[in-house]
Design a protein around this motif. Structure first.
Motif, PDB file in Angstrom:
ATOM      1  N   SER A 144      35.571  40.506  36.188  1.00 42.67           N
ATOM      2  CA  SER A 144      34.713  40.445  37.375  1.00 42.67           C
ATOM      3  C   SER A 144      35.592  40.533  38.604  1.00 42.67           C
ATOM      4  O   SER A 144      36.787  40.238  38.558  1.00 42.67           O
ATOM      5  CB  SER A 144      33.909  39.142  37.410  1.00 42.67           C
ATOM      6  N   GLN A 145      34.987  40.937  39.705  1.00 44.91           N
ATOM      7  CA  GLN A 145      35.741  41.005  40.952  1.00 44.91           C
ATOM      8  C   GLN A 145      36.232  39.625  41.371  1.00 44.91           C
ATOM      9  O   GLN A 145      37.347  39.476  41.876  1.00 44.91           O
ATOM     10  CB  GLN A 145      34.878  41.632  42.048  1.00 44.91           C
ATOM     11  N   ALA A 146      35.405  38.598  41.140  1.00 44.05           N
ATOM     12  CA  ALA A 146      35.807  37.239  41.520  1.00 44.05           C
ATOM     13  C   ALA A 146      37.019  36.784  40.710  1.00 44.05           C
ATOM     14  O   ALA A 146      37.979  36.225  41.264  1.00 44.05           O
ATOM     15  CB  ALA A 146      34.642  36.280  41.315  1.00 44.05           C
ATOM     16  N   ALA A 147      36.996  37.034  39.407  1.00 43.86           N
ATOM     17  CA  ALA A 147      38.130  36.643  38.568  1.00 43.86           C
ATOM     18  C   ALA A 147      39.380  37.419  38.946  1.00 43.86           C
ATOM     19  O   ALA A 147      40.495  36.875  38.947  1.00 43.86           O
ATOM     20  CB  ALA A 147      37.788  36.854  37.104  1.00 43.86           C
ATOM     21  N   ASN A 148      39.213  38.685  39.279  1.00 45.75           N
ATOM     22  CA  ASN A 148      40.364  39.521  39.627  1.00 45.75           C
ATOM     23  C   ASN A 148      40.960  39.166  40.983  1.00 45.75           C
ATOM     24  O   ASN A 148      42.071  39.615  41.303  1.00 45.75           O
ATOM     25  CB  ASN A 148      39.962  40.995  39.608  1.00 45.75           C
ATOM     26  N   ALA A 149      40.232  38.385  41.784  1.00 49.94           N
ATOM     27  CA  ALA A 149      40.739  38.007  43.105  1.00 49.94           C
ATOM     28  C   ALA A 149      41.841  36.954  43.009  1.00 49.94           C
ATOM     29  O   ALA A 149      42.626  36.781  43.945  1.00 49.94           O
ATOM     30  CB  ALA A 149      39.591  37.485  43.978  1.00 49.94           C
ATOM     31  N   ALA A 150      41.913  36.252  41.894  1.00 46.46           N
ATOM     32  CA  ALA A 150      42.921  35.206  41.736  1.00 46.46           C
ATOM     33  C   ALA A 150      44.295  35.813  41.532  1.00 46.46           C
ATOM     34  O   ALA A 150      44.473  36.680  40.675  1.00 46.46           O
ATOM     35  CB  ALA A 150      42.557  34.310  40.555  1.00 46.46           C
ATOM     36  N   PRO A 151      45.307  35.386  42.309  1.00 45.62           N
ATOM     37  CA  PRO A 151      46.649  35.951  42.147  1.00 45.62           C
ATOM     38  C   PRO A 151      47.277  35.526  40.830  1.00 45.62           C
ATOM     39  O   PRO A 151      46.986  34.455  40.285  1.00 45.62           O
ATOM     40  CB  PRO A 151      47.413  35.375  43.336  1.00 45.62           C
ATOM     41  N   LEU A 152      48.124  36.396  40.311  1.00 48.80           N
ATOM     42  CA  LEU A 152      48.836  36.145  39.064  1.00 48.80           C
ATOM     43  C   LEU A 152      50.293  35.814  39.359  1.00 48.80           C
ATOM     44  O   LEU A 152      50.787  36.060  40.467  1.00 48.80           O
ATOM     45  CB  LEU A 152      48.753  37.386  38.176  1.00 48.80           C
ATOM     46  N   PRO A 153      51.029  35.284  38.395  1.00 46.60           N
ATOM     47  CA  PRO A 153      52.471  35.093  38.583  1.00 46.60           C
ATOM     48  C   PRO A 153      53.145  36.422  38.909  1.00 46.60           C
ATOM     49  O   PRO A 153      52.677  37.482  38.486  1.00 46.60           O
ATOM     50  CB  PRO A 153      52.928  34.544  37.224  1.00 46.60           C
ATOM     51  N   PRO A 154      54.242  36.378  39.657  1.00 47.93           N
ATOM     52  CA  PRO A 154      54.877  37.626  40.104  1.00 47.93           C
ATOM     53  C   PRO A 154      55.167  38.622  38.996  1.00 47.93           C
ATOM     54  O   PRO A 154      54.960  39.828  39.170  1.00 47.93           O
ATOM     55  CB  PRO A 154      56.169  37.126  40.759  1.00 47.93           C
ATOM     56  N   LYS A 155      55.631  38.162  37.850  1.00 51.36           N
ATOM     57  CA  LYS A 155      55.942  39.092  36.767  1.00 51.36           C
ATOM     58  C   LYS A 155      54.691  39.817  36.290  1.00 51.36           C
ATOM     59  O   LYS A 155      54.725  41.018  35.979  1.00 51.36           O
ATOM     60  CB  LYS A 155      56.604  38.348  35.604  1.00 51.36           C
ATOM     61  N   ARG A 194      40.050  50.241  42.434  1.00 54.03           N
ATOM     62  CA  ARG A 194      39.732  49.594  43.707  1.00 54.03           C
ATOM     63  C   ARG A 194      38.573  48.624  43.550  1.00 54.03           C
ATOM     64  O   ARG A 194      38.564  47.543  44.158  1.00 54.03           O
ATOM     65  CB  ARG A 194      39.419  50.659  44.770  1.00 54.03           C
ATOM     66  N   TRP A 195      37.585  48.988  42.736  1.00 55.77           N
ATOM     67  CA  TRP A 195      36.458  48.081  42.500  1.00 55.77           C
ATOM     68  C   TRP A 195      36.942  46.783  41.872  1.00 55.77           C
ATOM     69  O   TRP A 195      36.506  45.688  42.239  1.00 55.77           O
ATOM     70  CB  TRP A 195      35.414  48.751  41.601  1.00 55.77           C
ATOM     71  N   ARG A 196      37.847  46.876  40.920  1.00 57.25           N
ATOM     72  CA  ARG A 196      38.355  45.672  40.254  1.00 57.25           C
ATOM     73  C   ARG A 196      38.938  44.673  41.246  1.00 57.25           C
ATOM     74  O   ARG A 196      38.796  43.458  41.080  1.00 57.25           O
ATOM     75  CB  ARG A 196      39.439  46.037  39.234  1.00 57.25           C
ATOM     76  N   LEU A 197      39.615  45.188  42.274  1.00 60.79           N
ATOM     77  CA  LEU A 197      40.261  44.322  43.267  1.00 60.79           C
ATOM     78  C   LEU A 197      39.341  43.973  44.431  1.00 60.79           C
ATOM     79  O   LEU A 197      39.775  43.339  45.391  1.00 60.79           O
ATOM     80  CB  LEU A 197      41.525  45.006  43.795  1.00 60.79           C
ATOM     81  N   GLY A 198      38.088  44.392  44.346  1.00 57.19           N
ATOM     82  CA  GLY A 198      37.149  44.093  45.422  1.00 57.19           C
ATOM     83  C   GLY A 198      37.366  44.940  46.654  1.00 57.19           C
ATOM     84  O   GLY A 198      36.877  44.608  47.745  1.00 57.19           O
ATOM     85  N   LEU A 199      38.066  46.064  46.519  1.00 59.80           N
ATOM     86  CA  LEU A 199      38.360  46.944  47.647  1.00 59.80           C
ATOM     87  C   LEU A 199      37.368  48.098  47.758  1.00 59.80           C
ATOM     88  O   LEU A 199      37.418  48.860  48.716  1.00 59.80           O
ATOM     89  CB  LEU A 199      39.774  47.506  47.506  1.00 59.80           C
ATOM     90  N   ALA A 200      36.498  48.229  46.768  1.00 54.74           N
ATOM     91  CA  ALA A 200      35.439  49.237  46.799  1.00 54.74           C
ATOM     92  C   ALA A 200      34.168  48.591  46.252  1.00 54.74           C
ATOM     93  O   ALA A 200      34.231  47.779  45.328  1.00 54.74           O
ATOM     94  CB  ALA A 200      35.818  50.458  45.964  1.00 54.74           C
TER      95      ALA A 200
END
Length: 350
Positions: A186-197, A264-270
């Motif tokens: 989901s876009q909401a779940a994908n908004a959470a940042p991940l560890p740098p690696k 882009r949709w995944r990241l909420g940018l579209a």
């Protein structure tokens, strides 16, 4: 071999010969570009030794698309629909399909929107790549082909699409084989940042988020795809002929638009299209999947993927996970066709 058996095989499969283990079957829509036979990868690395290729592509209007698809096997056999990912195409299943056809299955392998011979029926349709719409396409294909229920198999985008159909339309999915497990997001779940690696592994998503990235993919899509193949399957020694058979599918006029919108949709940018909001709302709850499922993972998958323990509880029906060893990467059906076909046959018995 008797004339009766010869005639039966001609009726079912046409005149193209594909080796399936020790058995030779005549399968329409498949040829060998060279004389090499299909084989499993070596113990040390996934080595592409097969030159099987789908050649007889059918077309049918389905929903918003005129979809291209390969079909092999008996017309009255239980249906298996195999779904490819990015940046790959239907040729990932050119060695899987004859194995299943020889076991009596009717195998359908469609080009997803933006790939191969699949085209939008209207120039006005949004070149949408959000997760739910790809699943809607496959339901439309099943309706157009009058297929009520099928076994679904997929990896990458194809696994996600199979997951969505199994979760939202379980009455259309008899069983499923999913590489890398549960991929509904989901876009909401994908908004959470991940560890740098982990973020580093998603470098192409950030590239695609920019106009420079869109232009770069438009200009260099073949080289870009080959780089992804190498990174995602670091031990798979595919040759140029193997890659080129798939790369032609990226010449689709809608390919870049669909791919860029997807990431882009995944990241909420579209934005997605409003008519799919209800489906995305259901998917955002990470629904359980109750249909019988086998999940597969290659032991050398270089693409970002969840660990099997992270998704095992998402499958509430009969469930099995299997890791395929021998240097198998992200494109598991093409790198380990026997293992993938065996999983389809096994899950069909559940």
């Amino acid at each position: 071999m008797s004339n009766e058996i010869n005639n039966r095989r001609r009726r079912f499969f046409g005149a193209a010969v594909v080796s399936v283990g020790a058995m030779e079957s005549l399968l329409s829509g498949l040829v060998h570009a060279q004389s090499a036979q299909a084989s499993e990868p070596s113990a040390k690395a996934g080595i592409a030794t097969s030159s099987a290729v789908f050649t007889d592509i059918k077309q049918i209007n389905a929903g918003a698309l005129n979809m291209g698809y390969a079909e092999v096997g008996p017309a009255n056999g239980p249906v298996v629909i195999l779904l490819h990912g990015w940046p790959y195409d239907i040729q990932s299943y050119a060695d899987v399909a004859p194995r299943l056809a020889s076991a009596g299955y009717r195998v359908i392998v469609p080009y997803l929107r933006g790939y191969g011979t699949t085209r939008f029926l209207s120039s006005e349709t949004v070149r949408n790549g959000q997760q739910s719409v790809v699943a809607v396409d496959i339901i439309a294909l099943m309706d157009a082909l009058k297929i009520q229920k099928a076994i679904l198999g997929g990896y990458d985008w194809g696994a996600r699409t199979a997951n969505i159909i199994a979760a939202l339309w379980p009455e259309r999915c008899k069983a499923m084989v999913s590489v890398s497990g549960y991929l509904i997001g989901s876009q909401a779940a994908n908004a959470a940042p991940l560890p740098p690696k982990a973020e580093l592994a998603w470098w192409y998503q950030f590239y695609f988020a920019t106009e420079r990235g869109r232009l770069g993919y438009e200009a260099n899509r073949h080289d870009f795809a080959k780089l992804i193949w190498q990174l995602a399957s670091p031990k798979w020694n595919f040759d140029d002929a193997t890659f080129d058979r798939t790369a032609s599918a990226f010449d689709n006029p809608d390919h870049v638009a669909v791919v860029i919108h997807n990431y882009r949709w995944r990241l909420g940018l579209a934005e997605g299209e409003p008519q799919y909001d209800a489906l995305e709302k259901r998917l955002a709850t990470a629904p359980l999947i109750a249909v019988p499922t086998i999940t597969l993972e290659g032991d050398a998958n270089g693409a970002p993927h969840p660990e099997p323990a992270a998704y095992a509880k998402k499958f509430s029906g009969k469930y099995l996970h299997r890791t395929i060893t021998g240097g198998i990467g992200h494109n598991l059906p093409q790198e380990a066709p026997k293992a993938f076909a065996d999983a389809i046959i096994e899950v069909a018995s559940y």
